[in-house]
Design a protein around this motif. Structure first.
Motif, PDB file in Angstrom:
ATOM      1  N   ILE A  18      38.039  51.935 -28.916  1.00 47.34           N
ATOM      2  CA  ILE A  18      37.802  52.580 -30.208  1.00 47.34           C
ATOM      3  C   ILE A  18      38.480  51.768 -31.291  1.00 47.34           C
ATOM      4  CG2 ILE A  18      39.798  54.101 -29.853  1.00 47.34           C
ATOM      5  CD1 ILE A  18      36.619  54.983 -31.837  1.00 47.34           C
ATOM      6  N   GLY A  19      37.842  51.664 -32.425  1.00 44.10           N
ATOM      7  CA  GLY A  19      38.448  51.024 -33.577  1.00 44.10           C
ATOM      8  C   GLY A  19      38.326  49.514 -33.559  1.00 44.10           C
ATOM      9  N   THR A  20      39.005  48.888 -34.502  1.00 46.62           N
ATOM     10  CA  THR A  20      38.906  47.440 -34.694  1.00 46.62           C
ATOM     11  C   THR A  20      40.125  46.691 -34.171  1.00 46.62           C
ATOM     12  OG1 THR A  20      39.887  47.628 -36.902  1.00 46.62           O
ATOM     13  CG2 THR A  20      37.482  47.759 -36.753  1.00 46.62           C
ATOM     14  N   VAL A  39      38.980  59.445 -35.407  1.00 46.88           N
ATOM     15  CA  VAL A  39      38.982  58.204 -36.176  1.00 46.88           C
ATOM     16  C   VAL A  39      39.161  58.496 -37.665  1.00 46.88           C
ATOM     17  CG1 VAL A  39      37.724  56.080 -36.659  1.00 46.88           C
ATOM     18  CG2 VAL A  39      37.435  57.229 -34.449  1.00 46.88           C
ATOM     19  N   LEU A  69      45.548  54.620 -32.784  1.00 46.07           N
ATOM     20  CA  LEU A  69      44.945  54.065 -33.998  1.00 46.07           C
ATOM     21  C   LEU A  69      45.981  53.945 -35.111  1.00 46.07           C
ATOM     22  CD1 LEU A  69      41.521  55.938 -34.063  1.00 46.07           C
ATOM     23  CD2 LEU A  69      41.836  53.468 -33.833  1.00 46.07           C
ATOM     24  N   GLN A  73      45.916  50.055 -35.382  1.00 43.95           N
ATOM     25  CA  GLN A  73      44.937  49.683 -36.406  1.00 43.95           C
ATOM     26  C   GLN A  73      45.508  49.805 -37.812  1.00 43.95           C
ATOM     27  OE1 GLN A  73      40.907  50.678 -35.575  1.00 43.95           O
ATOM     28  NE2 GLN A  73      40.323  50.983 -37.700  1.00 43.95           N
ATOM     29  N   MET A 251      35.359  50.868 -37.111  1.00 40.43           N
ATOM     30  CA  MET A 251      35.178  50.617 -35.689  1.00 40.43           C
ATOM     31  C   MET A 251      34.180  49.493 -35.474  1.00 40.43           C
ATOM     32  SD  MET A 251      33.412  54.272 -34.914  1.00 40.43           S
ATOM     33  CE  MET A 251      32.147  54.947 -35.974  1.00 40.43           C
ATOM     34  N   ASP A 252      34.251  48.890 -34.314  1.00 37.64           N
ATOM     35  CA  ASP A 252      33.337  47.812 -33.985  1.00 37.64           C
ATOM     36  C   ASP A 252      31.912  48.324 -33.976  1.00 37.64           C
ATOM     37  OD1 ASP A 252      35.669  46.476 -31.574  1.00 37.64           O
ATOM     38  OD2 ASP A 252      35.455  46.050 -33.713  1.00 37.64           O
ATOM     39  N   LEU A 255      30.470  50.139 -30.899  1.00 38.30           N
ATOM     40  CA  LEU A 255      31.061  51.449 -30.698  1.00 38.30           C
ATOM     41  C   LEU A 255      30.430  52.468 -31.620  1.00 38.30           C
ATOM     42  CD1 LEU A 255      33.386  52.930 -29.164  1.00 38.30           C
ATOM     43  CD2 LEU A 255      34.681  52.679 -31.245  1.00 38.30           C
TER      44      LEU A 255
END
Length: 264
Positions: A18-20, A39, A69, A73, A251-252, A255
């Motif tokens: 999840i996320g970048t 998120v 996160l 992140q 997020m990517d 995903l």
């Protein structure tokens, strides 16, 4: 049945990203699974809570996605992550090592209704929670206990979350929450009664033309600074995966095609 290894998922588990920032969480394949709400909450807490550096507390941490996160992140923390259910807590514990978050995310096993047994009062600069959002007797309760406790107010109610946040926060500390839009009057009332004064409010809409499904709120302990209502947060749009540019940036792209929005 084989035991799960510390570094990977067990037979009834998945390892999800999840996320970048490469956050990875362990989830039960047939149990409760995180949604986009987590998120959005982490992003909201990080962008609106820049004036509150210091230790953070997540109430009802579940798989730990919000805590991870926040740390990885958004560069916040450290975070203490309080979770009620032992099996969920065990997955959260294992995910700390998977994310390289030793010393930055600390899992705590316990009931937020008994917060005084688990943390010191007035210790945290920021409390976050994506709590159970469905009133206990509204609709059909899930036959799966993990899903029921995570989604419905069978183990705690909104007032319990607010009281725990109040106890844990330093004066002037922040609490950030996400709830269904239909409960906005109730939750803002509970916060104000506890002298956690709402300072930022943002409604979440699936699409521009749709009614709000969620709201994000941040409140300040003991200090009434007035309420700022932010522009609506739109989930779906022309960004990657059919999301809005704002949400897709969290997020990517692959995903964004898989994470459910958490809408009822």
């Amino acid at each position: 049945m084989s035991e799960p290894t510390p570094s990977g998922p067990g037979p009834d588990e998945t390892l999800d990203s999840i996320g970048t920032a490469g956050v990875r969480v362990l989830q039960r394949r047939s149990g409760y699974r995180f949604t986009l709400d987590a998120v959005l909450l982490a992003h909201f807490a990080s962008t609106e809570g820049t004036g509150a550096p210091g230790p953070m507390l997540e109430l009802g941490a579940g798989s730990g996605v919000v805590s991870f996160l926040l740390v990885k992140q958004f560069g916040l923390g450290p975070v203490d992550a309080l979770e009620l259910q032992p099996a969920v807590y065990a997955r959260l514990e294992r995910a700390v090592a998977l994310n390289g978050c030793e010393g930055r995310v600390t899992p705590l096993l316990g009931d937020l209704r008994r917060i005084r047994e688990h943390v010191s009062g007035g210790r945290y600069s920021h409390v976050v929670s994506n709590p159970p959002f469905r009133v206990a007797h509204a609709g059909v309760r899930s036959p799966d206990d993990e899903r029921a406790v995570s989604k419905s107010e069978v183990a705690c109610v909104a007032g319990d979350v607010v009281a725990a946040a109040r106890y844990a926060l330093v004066p002037g500390g922040l609490v950030s929450l996400v709830y269904p839009a239909a409960r906005v009057a109730e939750v803002l009332g509970l916060l104000t009664q506890a002298k956690l004064y709402p300072s930022v409010l943002r409604f979440v809409h699936s699409r521009v033309e749709d009614a709000a499904t969620r709201f994000l709120v941040q409140a300040v302990r003991d200090r009434d600074r007035g309420l700022a209502v932010r522009p609506p947060l739109i989930v779906h749009g022309e960004g990657p995966g059919g999301y809005s540019a704002e949400v897709a940036a969290l997020m990517d792209a692959p995903l964004a095609e898989r994470v459910p929005s958490g809408e009822e």
